[in-house]
Design an enzyme around this catalytic site. Sequence first.
Site, PDB file in Angstrom:
ATOM      1  N   THR A  69       0.615  -0.831  -0.241  1.00 43.40           N
ATOM      2  CA  THR A  69       0.101   0.170   0.239  1.00 43.40           C
ATOM      3  C   THR A  69       1.501   1.190   0.076  1.00 43.40           C
ATOM      4  OG1 THR A  69      -1.939  -0.943   0.991  1.00 43.40           O
ATOM      5  CG2 THR A  69      -1.959   1.419   1.527  1.00 43.40           C
ATOM      6  N   THR A  74       1.833  -4.576   4.553  1.00 44.11           N
ATOM      7  CA  THR A  74       1.410  -5.084   5.732  1.00 44.11           C
ATOM      8  C   THR A  74       0.941  -6.043   6.354  1.00 44.11           C
ATOM      9  OG1 THR A  74      -0.713  -4.195   5.543  1.00 44.11           O
ATOM     10  CG2 THR A  74       1.464  -2.072   6.193  1.00 44.11           C
ATOM     11  N   ASP A  75       0.459  -6.347   4.677  1.00 44.39           N
ATOM     12  CA  ASP A  75      -0.727  -7.944   4.536  1.00 44.39           C
ATOM     13  C   ASP A  75       0.334  -9.140   5.474  1.00 44.39           C
ATOM     14  OD1 ASP A  75      -3.206  -7.833   2.608  1.00 44.39           O
ATOM     15  OD2 ASP A  75      -2.719  -6.567   5.062  1.00 44.39           O
ATOM     16  N   SER A  77       1.986  -6.855  -0.729  1.00 39.72           N
ATOM     17  CA  SER A  77       2.612  -8.499   0.000  1.00 39.72           C
ATOM     18  C   SER A  77       1.583  -9.462   0.505  1.00 39.72           C
ATOM     19  CB  SER A  77       3.112  -7.839   1.473  1.00 39.72           C
ATOM     20  OG  SER A  77       1.590  -7.816   2.815  1.00 39.72           O
TER      21      SER A  77
HETATM   22  N1  DAS Z   1      -2.235  -3.943   0.071  1.00 36.25           N
HETATM   23  C1  DAS Z   1      -1.786  -4.536   1.334  1.00 36.25           C
HETATM   24  C2  DAS Z   1      -0.058  -5.261   1.457  1.00 36.25           C
HETATM   25  O1  DAS Z   1       0.104  -5.555   0.114  1.00 36.25           O
HETATM   26  C3  DAS Z   1      -2.144  -3.809   2.272  1.00 36.25           C
HETATM   27  C4  DAS Z   1      -0.754  -2.870   2.766  1.00 36.25           C
HETATM   28  O2  DAS Z   1      -0.037  -3.019   1.851  1.00 36.25           O
HETATM   29  O3  DAS Z   1      -0.867  -2.417   3.711  1.00 36.25           O
HETATM   30  O4  DAS Z   1       0.060  -5.822   2.069  1.00 36.25           O
END
Ligand code: DAS
Length: 320
Positions: free
Chosen positions: A12, A84-85, A53
């Site tokens: 993100t 973050t995932d 991710s």
């Molecule tokens: N898009 C998701 C990821 O790439 C969420 C994020 O990045 O916060 O993990």
Amino acid sequence: MKNILVLHTGGTIAMHADADGDVETGPDNPLNQADFSLPDVQLTVENIFNLPSEYIGPEHMLQIQQRILAAQGQVDGVVITHGTDTLEETAYFLDNTLDVDFPIAMTGAMRSANELGSDGLYNYQTALRVAADDQSANRGVLVVMNDEIHAARFVTKTHTTNVATFASPVSGTMGLITKRRIIYLYDLVPGKTFPIQAVSKNIPVLKAYAGMNGQLLELLAATGIDGLVIEALGAGNLGQEAALGVQHLLNRQIPVVIVSRSFNGIAEPVYDYLGGGTQLEKAGAIFAASINGQKARLKLLIGLENHLNKAALNDYLHQF
Ligand code: DAS
């Protein structure tokens, strides 16, 4: 002058919202246009991936690990921007397979680059500050988000959308970032690290639930998996039928690692009846004290890739 290697992987933090508010990846990472500089810090920026991710797996983590190993002696710190995932998993993999003396700080964002209140650029700048700070060395891999510093060993994503999503329920926040300071609240006993050259092991994670039977466990025992992690009930317990299913795996010498599905606390063998942790451990299951299922999976993978025998695997997984 501190030379910081930046590895962008996507997520993100590298995305933008379209007119409908849908968040999507773009050809260029907005962080590459970041308009700030840090005194006495020189950046070497590489866009190693540009992936959500959810698409990151152990093979990508291995690529990042190898890039960092190759940078030894050439950099004073590393910053990795990441979705973050699965950020906590990449952080944990690197924390268990890198023994370097320079800081490694990972960060991401919960709001994409052009959303109101976007947190990406701010988190990126604070991660650079942490990586450039002498206090951050020899602390293992750090996760820097929302003015907090967390140890890879304990951090987890706790909220689907909140910018304060990363927390360390077992240990508490390791450090704080203010406008002027980087403050560490505690040190951790360094964990054991292992080299790694391959990530081929097939290790599913299963969450236990009330009334779970042994059917899936028996199917898994027959499919030739290399190991299994079970997010068990409470301190590390299962129902009777599930316990009998675990025995099928253990009978085939397939390692079974027990963690708790509980959000906080330490998994340990306590109850001495069929399915209780004490009898699961006696049957040969291994308890992984303070980590969640996704991290226990990576730890078991690293242990198996290093051909650890049962006793060594036990010690490694028991490590707090
Ligand atoms: N898009 C998701 C990821 O790439 C969420 C994020 O990045 O916060 O993990």
